[in-house]
Design a protein around this motif. Sequence first.
Motif, PDB file in Angstrom:
ATOM      1  N   CYS A 130      -9.427  67.224 -63.862  1.00  0.00           N
ATOM      2  CA  CYS A 130      -8.986  66.493 -65.063  1.00  0.00           C
ATOM      3  C   CYS A 130      -7.861  67.236 -65.762  1.00  0.00           C
ATOM      4  O   CYS A 130      -7.025  66.649 -66.433  1.00  0.00           O
ATOM      5  N   ARG A 131      -7.804  68.572 -65.573  1.00  0.00           N
ATOM      6  CA  ARG A 131      -6.753  69.365 -66.223  1.00  0.00           C
ATOM      7  C   ARG A 131      -5.432  69.297 -65.457  1.00  0.00           C
ATOM      8  O   ARG A 131      -4.370  69.542 -66.029  1.00  0.00           O
ATOM      9  N   THR A 157     -15.455  60.294 -73.503  1.00  0.00           N
ATOM     10  CA  THR A 157     -14.946  61.351 -74.395  1.00  0.00           C
ATOM     11  C   THR A 157     -14.681  62.688 -73.698  1.00  0.00           C
ATOM     12  O   THR A 157     -14.308  63.662 -74.362  1.00  0.00           O
ATOM     13  N   SER A 158     -14.874  62.764 -72.383  1.00  0.00           N
ATOM     14  CA  SER A 158     -14.659  64.026 -71.672  1.00  0.00           C
ATOM     15  C   SER A 158     -13.375  63.949 -70.854  1.00  0.00           C
ATOM     16  O   SER A 158     -13.325  63.291 -69.817  1.00  0.00           O
ATOM     17  N   TYR A 159     -12.321  64.582 -71.353  1.00  0.00           N
ATOM     18  CA  TYR A 159     -11.026  64.544 -70.661  1.00  0.00           C
ATOM     19  C   TYR A 159     -10.154  65.696 -71.143  1.00  0.00           C
ATOM     20  O   TYR A 159     -10.463  66.357 -72.138  1.00  0.00           O
ATOM     21  N   ALA A 160      -9.063  65.917 -70.405  1.00  0.00           N
ATOM     22  CA  ALA A 160      -8.164  67.017 -70.751  1.00  0.00           C
ATOM     23  C   ALA A 160      -7.045  66.544 -71.665  1.00  0.00           C
ATOM     24  O   ALA A 160      -6.675  65.368 -71.652  1.00  0.00           O
ATOM     25  N   VAL A 194      -3.476  73.556 -70.665  1.00  0.00           N
ATOM     26  CA  VAL A 194      -4.243  72.317 -70.805  1.00  0.00           C
ATOM     27  C   VAL A 194      -5.674  72.655 -71.220  1.00  0.00           C
ATOM     28  O   VAL A 194      -6.263  73.606 -70.707  1.00  0.00           O
ATOM     29  N   GLU A 195      -6.199  71.882 -72.144  1.00  0.00           N
ATOM     30  CA  GLU A 195      -7.600  72.066 -72.534  1.00  0.00           C
ATOM     31  C   GLU A 195      -8.431  70.871 -72.076  1.00  0.00           C
ATOM     32  O   GLU A 195      -8.050  69.715 -72.302  1.00  0.00           O
ATOM     33  N   TRP A 196      -9.538  71.141 -71.454  1.00  0.00           N
ATOM     34  CA  TRP A 196     -10.510  70.084 -71.133  1.00  0.00           C
ATOM     35  C   TRP A 196     -11.510  70.060 -72.276  1.00  0.00           C
ATOM     36  O   TRP A 196     -12.262  71.007 -72.475  1.00  0.00           O
ATOM     37  N   GLN A 197     -11.463  68.989 -73.060  1.00  0.00           N
ATOM     38  CA  GLN A 197     -12.404  68.842 -74.167  1.00  0.00           C
ATOM     39  C   GLN A 197     -13.658  68.195 -73.616  1.00  0.00           C
ATOM     40  O   GLN A 197     -13.606  67.072 -73.092  1.00  0.00           O
ATOM     41  N   LYS A 198     -14.751  68.916 -73.715  1.00  0.00           N
ATOM     42  CA  LYS A 198     -15.935  68.548 -72.942  1.00  0.00           C
ATOM     43  C   LYS A 198     -16.471  67.169 -73.290  1.00  0.00           C
ATOM     44  O   LYS A 198     -16.925  66.446 -72.419  1.00  0.00           O
ATOM     45  N   GLY A 199     -16.386  66.776 -74.560  1.00  0.00           N
ATOM     46  CA  GLY A 199     -16.944  65.494 -74.954  1.00  0.00           C
ATOM     47  C   GLY A 199     -18.430  65.417 -74.629  1.00  0.00           C
ATOM     48  O   GLY A 199     -19.065  66.430 -74.300  1.00  0.00           O
ATOM     49  N   ASP A 200     -18.980  64.206 -74.711  1.00  0.00           N
ATOM     50  CA  ASP A 200     -20.395  64.065 -74.370  1.00  0.00           C
ATOM     51  C   ASP A 200     -20.663  62.762 -73.631  1.00  0.00           C
ATOM     52  O   ASP A 200     -21.800  62.301 -73.548  1.00  0.00           O
ATOM     53  N   SER A 253     -12.781  74.116 -71.542  1.00  0.00           N
ATOM     54  CA  SER A 253     -12.091  75.127 -70.739  1.00  0.00           C
ATOM     55  C   SER A 253     -10.585  74.993 -70.973  1.00  0.00           C
ATOM     56  O   SER A 253     -10.121  73.972 -71.494  1.00  0.00           O
ATOM     57  N   LEU A 254      -9.849  76.043 -70.597  1.00  0.00           N
ATOM     58  CA  LEU A 254      -8.399  76.038 -70.875  1.00  0.00           C
ATOM     59  C   LEU A 254      -7.672  76.671 -69.682  1.00  0.00           C
ATOM     60  O   LEU A 254      -8.018  77.773 -69.255  1.00  0.00           O
ATOM     61  N   SER A 255      -6.704  75.935 -69.157  1.00  0.00           N
ATOM     62  CA  SER A 255      -6.072  76.378 -67.905  1.00  0.00           C
ATOM     63  C   SER A 255      -4.559  76.370 -67.980  1.00  0.00           C
ATOM     64  O   SER A 255      -3.951  75.801 -68.891  1.00  0.00           O
ATOM     65  N   LEU A 256      -3.969  76.972 -66.946  1.00  0.00           N
ATOM     66  CA  LEU A 256      -2.519  76.921 -66.738  1.00  0.00           C
ATOM     67  C   LEU A 256      -2.283  76.239 -65.391  1.00  0.00           C
ATOM     68  O   LEU A 256      -2.824  76.672 -64.361  1.00  0.00           O
ATOM     69  N   THR A 257      -1.501  75.170 -65.411  1.00  0.00           N
ATOM     70  CA  THR A 257      -1.127  74.493 -64.166  1.00  0.00           C
ATOM     71  C   THR A 257      -0.042  75.322 -63.484  1.00  0.00           C
ATOM     72  O   THR A 257       0.851  75.842 -64.144  1.00  0.00           O
TER      73      THR A 257
END
Length: 329
Positions: free
Chosen positions: A141-142, A159-162, A149-155, A34-38
């Motif tokens: 996390c974002r 590995t799952s963090y923004a 900011v992108e939350w890279q989903k990982g598995d 996902s991708l957000s704006l703070t």
Amino acid sequence: MKTPKVTARAHTNIALVKYWGKADEELIIPQNNSLSLTLDHFYTDTTVQFDPTLTADQFTLNGQAQKTTKITKFLDIIRQMAASQLFARVESTNHVPTMAGLASSASAYAALALAGSKALGLDLNSKDLSRLARRGSGSACRSIYGGFVEWQKGDSDQTSYAVPLVENLDWDLKMIAIVVNDKQKKIASRAGMQTVVHTSPYYSAWVKRSKEDLLALKQAIAEKDFTQLGKIAEGNAMCMHALNLSATPHFNYFEAESLKAMQLVEQLRDQGLECYYTMDAGPNVKVICQGKDLKAIVDSLSQEFSNEQLLVASAGPGAEILEIKNSER
Ligand code: ADP
Ligand code: DP6
Ligand code: CO
């Protein structure tokens, strides 16, 4: 001995490509990036102190005592990391409506992750703070970072963090929150997305679509292409709400005023004022526009909504420590 009393501030973030579904419910690993704006206007301040005289965690929100179940589960993770058995006093103030689809859980758990870990003497780097905040609420996390900011989903938990994409924006983006109802929603984000993952026949299409949206949005951000950014955000949000309509049992976060707000945005666009809407798990509509058009758009919106309902935000900063008070023992 009491720990230092640490106060942290974190801002909310609004996703332009949404997180709506978990692959792992316990660890809060999402189904898609996902991708957000703070945002600068909405935030949470949280103070944490661990204290050997306490026999249980205590939690107040906006001055009122709250149930501690969720907070305790989260503090347990921090206690385990720090090998501590102390209970904590947590005092939090939301400068954002609580549980109304304006992302209070994002600012809340980002602030709590930072204040709580610092109080127990952990000096986590941003990545580990993001991983920790994720365990309280995925969107949190974002909020460790400012800007896009992108939350890279990982598995996995590791590995799952923004990650920050653009921390200091050099284009003048605005988000106008149209507050149509600031009361607590009936269906929490957690429950809503769970129903959707398990029952919507369109869920796999959503995962595919959000991947495409994410790629296109990153390109729009790199090129500072506002039109593309707005179109992707609006379309992605409506796809998310279509999942809710297609779930069993079906549900939605729309109120009559939400639809009115969205129609108004479409009318403004037809009149040449470029703006787009997005909506999260709640009835409040957020309008994305450029600073140059802000006044004209707010003027038009204020013909239908009161000034108190129209809250203007710009890009905001990442989570920060406001104060560390050492205890007198
Ligand atoms: P929102 O749209 O506001 O993010 P969610 O459905 O994600 O709403 O739920 C919000 C969750 O976050 C609830 O469990 C609520 O109790 C919790 N919450 C909100 N603000 C705080 C806070 N300041 N500190 C701790 N928990 C909070
Ligand atoms: C619609 O992060 O609040 O705002 O991880 O269960 O706490 P939990 O859910 P939460 O969900 C946010 C959903 C959203 C979209 C987004 O912020 O990406
Ligand atoms: Co939330």
